[in-house]
Design a protein around this motif. Structure first.
Motif, PDB file in Angstrom:
ATOM      1  N   CYS A   1       0.494  -1.181   0.377  1.00 33.00           N
ATOM      2  CA  CYS A   1      -0.014  -0.067   0.216  1.00 33.00           C
ATOM      3  C   CYS A   1       0.485   1.244  -0.102  1.00 33.00           C
ATOM      4  N   ARG A   2       0.757   1.818  -1.094  1.00 35.14           N
ATOM      5  CA  ARG A   2       1.324   3.433  -0.844  1.00 35.14           C
ATOM      6  C   ARG A   2       0.639   4.560  -0.467  1.00 35.14           C
ATOM      7  N   HIS A   3      -0.202   4.549  -0.165  1.00 36.92           N
ATOM      8  CA  HIS A   3      -1.001   5.691  -0.017  1.00 36.92           C
ATOM      9  C   HIS A   3      -1.376   5.354   1.552  1.00 36.92           C
ATOM     10  N   LEU A   4      -2.587   4.574   1.843  1.00 35.94           N
ATOM     11  CA  LEU A   4      -3.171   3.919   2.973  1.00 35.94           C
ATOM     12  C   LEU A   4      -2.094   3.092   3.608  1.00 35.94           C
ATOM     13  N   SER A   5      -0.988   3.031   4.244  1.00 32.06           N
ATOM     14  CA  SER A   5      -0.318   1.812   5.032  1.00 32.06           C
ATOM     15  C   SER A   5      -0.628   1.961   6.227  1.00 32.06           C
ATOM     16  N   ASP A   6      -0.662   3.550   6.480  1.00 32.11           N
ATOM     17  CA  ASP A   6      -0.860   3.566   7.622  1.00 32.11           C
ATOM     18  C   ASP A   6      -2.555   2.864   8.162  1.00 32.11           C
ATOM     19  N   PHE A   7      -3.023   3.534   7.776  1.00 33.42           N
ATOM     20  CA  PHE A   7      -4.643   3.161   7.994  1.00 33.42           C
ATOM     21  C   PHE A   7      -4.745   1.785   8.239  1.00 33.42           C
ATOM     22  N   GLU A   8      -4.445   0.644   7.611  1.00 29.17           N
ATOM     23  CA  GLU A   8      -4.654  -0.741   7.837  1.00 29.17           C
ATOM     24  C   GLU A   8      -4.336  -0.999   9.940  1.00 29.17           C
ATOM     25  N   LYS A   9      -3.391  -0.531  10.556  1.00 28.53           N
ATOM     26  CA  LYS A   9      -3.175  -0.338  11.773  1.00 28.53           C
ATOM     27  C   LYS A   9      -4.411   0.177  12.353  1.00 28.53           C
TER      28      LYS A   9
END
Length: 177
Positions: A1-9
């Motif tokens: 994920c390039r743009h939403l990588s932190d979202f999953e956390k």
């Protein structure tokens, strides 16, 4: 994920109604009701199943809206789709059609889908797109929200999802934006 990588956390752990619970019975009864008495036109049910993005692009085109960077949307949606697929395979909830089949029942004209049911990816994408486009074009917020709600409802009417899948899909789509 390039743009939403932190979202999953930040996505919380969810629980979906378990087979045999009262909440599950309400979920499955609503699927039966919606599949048996569809409120959305067949053309919309087919279109929403085929491509959520195309429905939003059609809305933008039909309303002469310009300035949408669709290539950025494609990148964001690719990230969101990756996250959603990980969620689905983490939860491994049977689709309504699979539940019916395992119990010797069948519903007419339900969508067959290979991936697990929870959460609804189509719904998450619809609310994600609705939120982003609404931020860009606030005068269209109500119509975009309605389109996202119709897409969520179509997932139940197509027999592809339980209402609880749609609710969590909506939540994920809204918080991702």
């Amino acid at each position: 994920c390039r743009h939403l990588s932190d979202f999953e956390k930040i996505i919380p752990k969810f629980n979906f109604p378990q087979v045999g619970s009262k909440a599950f019975e309400e979920d499955i009864d609503e699927v039966k009701r919606c599949v048996g008495d569809r409120s959305l036109p067949k053309g919309f049910l087919d279109s929403s199943n085929n491509s959520v993005e195309k429905l939003f692009k059609k809305y933008v085109t039909d309303n002469d809206i310009s300035g949408v960077d669709w290539s950025l949307f494609d990148e964001l949606l690719s990230d969101l789709d990756t996250i959603l697929m990980r969620q689905k395979y983490n939860y491994k909830r049977l689709r309504p059609a699979d539940y019916f089949e395992s119990n010797g029942e069948s519903l007419r004209d339900v969508i067959s889908v290979e991936s697990p049911s929870f959460p609804s990816g189509h719904t998450a994408i619809a609310f994600f797109m609705s939120s982003l486009l609404s931020d860009m074009f606030p005068d269209h917020r109500m119509q975009l929200q309605t389109l996202a709600e119709m897409i969520g409802q179509s997932r139940i009417e197509n027999g592809a999802h339980y209402p609880s899948d749609v609710s969590i899909g909506r939540f994920i789509g809204e918080i991702a934006s």
